[in-house]
Structure formats: structure tokens, C-alpha cells
Design a protein around this motif. Structure first.
Motif, PDB file in Angstrom:
ATOM      1  N   THR A   5       0.841  -1.179   0.000  1.00  4.76           N
ATOM      2  CA  THR A   5       0.000   0.000   0.000  1.00  4.76           C
ATOM      3  C   THR A   5       0.881   1.234   0.000  1.00  4.76           C
ATOM      4  N   ARG A  10      -5.416   3.245   1.056  1.00  5.23           N
ATOM      5  CA  ARG A  10      -5.787   2.649   2.332  1.00  5.23           C
ATOM      6  C   ARG A  10      -5.878   1.137   2.155  1.00  5.23           C
ATOM      7  N   ASP A  67      -2.656  -5.760   2.204  1.00  9.50           N
ATOM      8  CA  ASP A  67      -1.399  -5.070   2.484  1.00  9.50           C
ATOM      9  C   ASP A  67      -0.400  -6.067   3.065  1.00  9.50           C
TER      10      ASP A  67
END
Length: 191
Positions: A5, A10, A67
Motif C-alpha cells: 500500500t 488505504r 497489504d
């Protein structure tokens, strides 16, 4: 491939209440012809992966994310992310056993870190386990809340067995600041 990320993006974080007898992965790499249940039966979101594992015979909170760094941080024992488990044990756990858990327990792979351990009532609103836990009429059972900051293989089960109270049912309630609150078994939501 897990995306990193970048600034401004986000990460996607999903909280899932994993049912009993479901693998903590999207595909079953087990034996040929096995029909074990996986995350793909419940979550149809591309690019997310489980941050850590929860054994097939355990239930409760599983965090998934897209992520890779967040995933690694949650799963890394060095990060000492606390995890709270609701544990149904065979027998009425003693104060001495709770104190042993609080000090740390010697397992085959070494001493555990000190844990938070307390006797609790059966959690309110708990869903039935399928299949149900097998009970012995002559042996009582009880519940504890156990918070650990490491993640050895089958650690909670090994810890309760080491102090004389085998685990009957294991539910992960919390990882860091995320909890199961508001999640029925087999359901998920974005964090």
C-alpha cells in the motif's frame, strides 16, 4: 501478489468470524480428493490474504488484508500483537493453573511469554459449534479468557493442557484492537 500500500492508498482489512472446521486459506492444498472447507466459501474478495493462521479446529477472529506489510506485522511474533482467546476447558480451572498461565508455561519448544488469564462465564450470545463439543457427564467444564503475545503452533491448546486443563473449544475473540463483536459465525465485514 500482495500489493504494497503506497501513500494515500488505504489497505483493505476484513474481519472474519471463522467457523469450526474451515481452513485459514482460500484453497485446499491437502490430499487429493479432500473436500475441506476454505475461506473461498465465505469471502469473495480478490487480493486479500489471512494475516496469521487459525487452526481448522479453532473458531473466531481472522484478519485478512491486501497489504503485505500489515499482514506480516500482524503475523510476526516479534511484533507482539496481543490476541485474546475464549477457551472452554475440561474441568473447573484452578487459581493455581491460572497463575501458571500468567507466569508462562514450559512447552516442548520452550517457555511461553507470560499471559493474561482469567476465569470467565460462558460468553453471552455464543453461537453453537457444529459439530458440538463432546462432553463427559462426569467431568465439569469451564471458560477462561487467555491473552498471549506470541503465536506458536497450537500454543493455547498446549498451554491449557500443560496446566492440566485440556481445551474443548477455542475461539479467538481479539487481535490487537479488532474484535469479534457484531460478527456471527461465518460472516465478515470491513474493519
Amino acid at each position: 501478489m500482495r500489493k504494497k500500500t503506497g501513500s494515500g492508498a488505504r489497505p483493505r482489512v476484513i474481519l472474519f468470524n471463522k467457523p469450526f472446521d474451515v481452513l485459514s486459506q482460500f484453497t485446499d492444498k491437502g490430499t487429493e480428493g479432500s473436500a475441506r472447507r476454505t475461506l473461498s466459501e465465505f469471502i469473495d474478495v480478490p487480493g486479500v490474504y489471512a494475516a496469521g493462521r487459525l487452526d481448522r479446529d479453532s473458531e473466531g477472529l481472522l484478519v485478512l488484508t491486501d497489504d503485505g506489510r500489515l499482514q506480516a506485522r500482524i503475523a510476526d511474533p516479534k511484533a507482539k500483537t496481543s490476541k485474546t482467546y475464549w477457551v472452554q476447558v475440561e474441568g473447573e480451572i484452578t487459581d493455581e493453573a491460572l497463575e501458571q498461565l500468567r507466569r508462562g508455561v514450559m512447552l516442548k519448544d520452550g517457555m511461553t511469554r507470560p499471559a493474561q488469564a482469567e476465569r470467565i462465564e460462558e460468553p453471552a450470545g455464543l453461537w453453537p459449534r457444529v459439530p458440538p463439543v463432546r462432553f463427559r457427564k462426569s467431568v465439569p467444564d469451564g471458560w477462561i479468557a487467555l491473552t498471549i503475545t506470541e503465536g506458536r503452533n497450537r500454543q493455547v491448546r498446549r498451554m491449557t493442557a500443560a496446566v492440566g486443563f485440556p481445551t474443548l473449544r477455542l475461539i479467538r475473540y481479539r487481535i490487537g484492537d479488532w474484535t469479534l463483536d457484531g460478527l456471527d459465525s461465518g460472516t465478515w465485514r470491513d474493519a
